[in-house]
Design a protein around this motif. Structure first.
Motif, PDB file in Angstrom:
ATOM      1  N   PRO A 182       0.810  -1.173  -0.062  1.00  0.00           N
ATOM      2  CA  PRO A 182       0.094   0.116   0.051  1.00  0.00           C
ATOM      3  C   PRO A 182       0.847   1.277   0.084  1.00  0.00           C
ATOM      4  O   PRO A 182       1.945   1.192  -0.131  1.00  0.00           O
ATOM      5  N   VAL A 183       0.264   2.386   0.181  1.00  0.00           N
ATOM      6  CA  VAL A 183       0.960   3.659   0.356  1.00  0.00           C
ATOM      7  C   VAL A 183       1.691   3.453   1.740  1.00  0.00           C
ATOM      8  O   VAL A 183       0.994   3.192   2.957  1.00  0.00           O
ATOM      9  N   GLU A 184       2.858   4.006   1.889  1.00  0.00           N
ATOM     10  CA  GLU A 184       3.691   4.030   3.118  1.00  0.00           C
ATOM     11  C   GLU A 184       3.994   5.409   3.492  1.00  0.00           C
ATOM     12  O   GLU A 184       4.497   6.078   2.465  1.00  0.00           O
ATOM     13  N   ASN A 185       4.330   5.879   4.704  1.00  0.00           N
ATOM     14  CA  ASN A 185       4.979   6.951   4.965  1.00  0.00           C
ATOM     15  C   ASN A 185       4.799   8.149   4.140  1.00  0.00           C
ATOM     16  O   ASN A 185       5.564   8.937   3.968  1.00  0.00           O
ATOM     17  N   ALA A 186       3.468   8.319   3.963  1.00  0.00           N
ATOM     18  CA  ALA A 186       3.001   9.614   3.080  1.00  0.00           C
ATOM     19  C   ALA A 186       2.913  10.920   4.057  1.00  0.00           C
ATOM     20  O   ALA A 186       2.373  10.584   5.155  1.00  0.00           O
ATOM     21  N   PRO A 187       3.227  11.880   3.657  1.00  0.00           N
ATOM     22  CA  PRO A 187       3.188  13.049   4.846  1.00  0.00           C
ATOM     23  C   PRO A 187       1.905  13.470   5.012  1.00  0.00           C
ATOM     24  O   PRO A 187       1.030  13.460   3.884  1.00  0.00           O
ATOM     25  N   THR A 188       1.513  13.683   6.157  1.00  0.00           N
ATOM     26  CA  THR A 188       0.178  14.204   6.729  1.00  0.00           C
ATOM     27  C   THR A 188      -0.194  15.623   6.170  1.00  0.00           C
ATOM     28  O   THR A 188      -1.299  15.845   6.111  1.00  0.00           O
ATOM     29  N   ASP A 189       0.836  16.337   5.837  1.00  0.00           N
ATOM     30  CA  ASP A 189       0.461  17.843   5.648  1.00  0.00           C
ATOM     31  C   ASP A 189       0.797  17.922   4.306  1.00  0.00           C
ATOM     32  O   ASP A 189       0.695  19.300   3.668  1.00  0.00           O
ATOM     33  N   THR A 196       4.122   7.607  -1.075  1.00  0.00           N
ATOM     34  CA  THR A 196       5.175   6.854  -0.380  1.00  0.00           C
ATOM     35  C   THR A 196       6.321   7.547  -0.561  1.00  0.00           C
ATOM     36  O   THR A 196       7.041   7.639  -1.580  1.00  0.00           O
ATOM     37  N   VAL A 197       6.829   8.168   0.573  1.00  0.00           N
ATOM     38  CA  VAL A 197       8.329   8.585   0.706  1.00  0.00           C
ATOM     39  C   VAL A 197       9.046   7.377   0.991  1.00  0.00           C
ATOM     40  O   VAL A 197       8.904   7.055   2.040  1.00  0.00           O
ATOM     41  N   VAL A 198       9.966   7.072   0.120  1.00  0.00           N
ATOM     42  CA  VAL A 198      10.669   5.960   0.338  1.00  0.00           C
ATOM     43  C   VAL A 198      12.070   6.323   0.780  1.00  0.00           C
ATOM     44  O   VAL A 198      13.090   5.486   1.290  1.00  0.00           O
ATOM     45  N   GLY A 199      12.775   7.415   0.493  1.00  0.00           N
ATOM     46  CA  GLY A 199      13.926   8.049   0.940  1.00  0.00           C
ATOM     47  C   GLY A 199      14.383   9.406   0.633  1.00  0.00           C
ATOM     48  O   GLY A 199      13.350  10.108   0.296  1.00  0.00           O
ATOM     49  N   LYS A 200      15.768   9.792   0.595  1.00  0.00           N
ATOM     50  CA  LYS A 200      16.069  11.052   0.148  1.00  0.00           C
ATOM     51  C   LYS A 200      17.314  11.000  -0.596  1.00  0.00           C
ATOM     52  O   LYS A 200      17.995  10.063  -0.515  1.00  0.00           O
ATOM     53  N   VAL A 201      17.455  12.257  -1.098  1.00  0.00           N
ATOM     54  CA  VAL A 201      18.833  12.579  -1.628  1.00  0.00           C
ATOM     55  C   VAL A 201      19.763  13.138  -0.769  1.00  0.00           C
ATOM     56  O   VAL A 201      19.511  14.137   0.055  1.00  0.00           O
ATOM     57  N   THR A 202      20.854  12.347  -0.632  1.00  0.00           N
ATOM     58  CA  THR A 202      21.787  12.816   0.322  1.00  0.00           C
ATOM     59  C   THR A 202      23.017  13.891  -0.204  1.00  0.00           C
ATOM     60  O   THR A 202      23.608  14.510   0.443  1.00  0.00           O
ATOM     61  N   SER A 203      23.038  13.790  -1.749  1.00  0.00           N
ATOM     62  CA  SER A 203      24.096  14.524  -2.254  1.00  0.00           C
ATOM     63  C   SER A 203      23.676  14.786  -3.745  1.00  0.00           C
ATOM     64  O   SER A 203      23.094  13.964  -4.234  1.00  0.00           O
ATOM     65  N   GLY A 204      24.124  15.888  -4.222  1.00  0.00           N
ATOM     66  CA  GLY A 204      23.916  15.890  -5.718  1.00  0.00           C
ATOM     67  C   GLY A 204      22.792  16.333  -6.115  1.00  0.00           C
ATOM     68  O   GLY A 204      22.301  16.199  -7.351  1.00  0.00           O
ATOM     69  N   LEU A 205      21.670  17.030  -5.245  1.00  0.00           N
ATOM     70  CA  LEU A 205      20.746  17.575  -5.605  1.00  0.00           C
ATOM     71  C   LEU A 205      20.479  18.618  -6.568  1.00  0.00           C
ATOM     72  O   LEU A 205      19.876  18.886  -7.712  1.00  0.00           O
ATOM     73  N   ASP A 206      21.731  19.158  -6.535  1.00  0.00           N
ATOM     74  CA  ASP A 206      21.970  20.485  -7.454  1.00  0.00           C
ATOM     75  C   ASP A 206      21.913  19.896  -8.948  1.00  0.00           C
ATOM     76  O   ASP A 206      21.704  20.721 -10.020  1.00  0.00           O
ATOM     77  N   VAL A 207      22.128  18.638  -9.271  1.00  0.00           N
ATOM     78  CA  VAL A 207      21.986  17.952 -10.734  1.00  0.00           C
ATOM     79  C   VAL A 207      20.820  18.215 -11.124  1.00  0.00           C
ATOM     80  O   VAL A 207      20.507  18.508 -12.196  1.00  0.00           O
ATOM     81  N   VAL A 208      19.916  17.920 -10.234  1.00  0.00           N
ATOM     82  CA  VAL A 208      18.353  17.996 -10.684  1.00  0.00           C
ATOM     83  C   VAL A 208      17.941  19.436 -10.748  1.00  0.00           C
ATOM     84  O   VAL A 208      17.187  19.728 -11.652  1.00  0.00           O
ATOM     85  N   SER A 209      18.265  20.198  -9.964  1.00  0.00           N
ATOM     86  CA  SER A 209      18.189  21.450 -10.233  1.00  0.00           C
ATOM     87  C   SER A 209      18.468  22.182 -11.424  1.00  0.00           C
ATOM     88  O   SER A 209      17.888  23.009 -12.029  1.00  0.00           O
TER      89      SER A 209
END
Length: 268
Positions: A176-183, A225-238
């Motif tokens: 199912p959907v997991e760890n979705a933000p409530t806000d 579902t929020v499965v994880g996060k970017v820990t480095s290199g987000l500027d690549v996507v920006s």
């Protein structure tokens, strides 16, 4: 006497005419009220239908137009797509136990640069198990990131469609959907799972990377579902976002102007 009878008959006729006119006015008023009610009902139905189409026509995460509709105060319809049976027991879907309580780290290498990533098997064990399994199979190698949004409060890069055009793979769905933000807030750096609107059991192989703080309103199935996060290199996507969208696309939603492909996705 004859004159009196005629006067009486004339008076009676006038009274009958007045009653007939009153009755006619009452009928007209009723018809007007009924027509007004039908018009209002038809208008409400049209709005509801438009919202249903708006919120279900696009697979995966919502479009900028959907966000605008919610911001304008339009309530999401209660109707939703018919949910599928829980597919998590399918033979090709890994069990959540494979990731429960674990943290996976690794790299998502794009043709535009490399991102460090981290998946959370404690908060989203089913999603983490799925993406670890797919990464281990080199599933993502060579696939593209087909969708980019560049609105003020909606910035994501979506990747992982097997077909390359955003279509889901009907042979690989889970929930199912997991760890979705409530806000409904997805901070920059979030890695979340794309799905079909209104269906909590329609997760697949696609994911989206949030490159700036984004609001994605929940639908009938909840959030994403929020499965994880970017820990480095987000500027690549920006940087991909800064280059803009392919000509002919929507002003804020479409394919990146510079093709984005996944060279490899590794997790350990």
């Amino acid at each position: 006497m004859a004159a009196s009878s005629r006067s009486a008959r004339e008076a009676k006729r006038r009274v009958q005419q007045m009653e007939a006119r009153r009755a006619l006015r009452r009928d007209q008023d009723k018809r007007r009220k009924r027509d007004n009610l039908l018009a209002v009902s038809a208008g409400a139905g049209a709005i509801a239908l438009a919202l249903v189409l708006q919120l279900t026509v696009f697979s995966s995460n919502p479009t900028e137009e959907e966000v605008a509709a919610v911001q304008e105060g339009l309530a999401s319809p209660s109707a939703s797509a018919t949910p599928t049976a829980d597919p998590t027991n399918a033979a090709n879907i890994p069990k959540p136990d494979a990731a429960a309580g674990k943290t996976f780290t690794g790299e998502l290498k794009l043709n535009r640069g490399t991102l460090g990533v981290e998946l959370d098997g404690t908060k989203a064990p089913q999603a983490a198990a799925v993406f670890k399994s797919l990464a281990d199979q080199n599933f993502y190698n060579g696939l593209n990131c087909h969708r980019l949004t560049t609105a003020e409060n909606f910035g994501v890069l979506q990747c992982g469609s097997k077909s390359g055009n955003g279509s889901s793979d009907p042979s690989y769905v889970w929930g199912p959907v997991e760890n979705a933000p409530t806000d409904n807030k997805y901070p920059a750096g979030t890695i979340a799972v794309a799905r079909t609107s209104g269906n909590a059991n329609s997760n697949g192989t696609q994911f989206f990377i949030v490159y700036k703080d984004t609001v994605i309103p929940a639908d009938a199935a909840g959030g994403y579902t929020v499965v994880g996060k970017v820990t480095s290199g987000l500027d690549v996507v920006s940087g991909i976002a800064a280059a803009g969208l392919k000509p002919g696309e929507s002003a804020t939603d479409g394919a990146p102007v510079e093709p984005v492909t996944i060279d490899s996705f590794s997790l350990k």
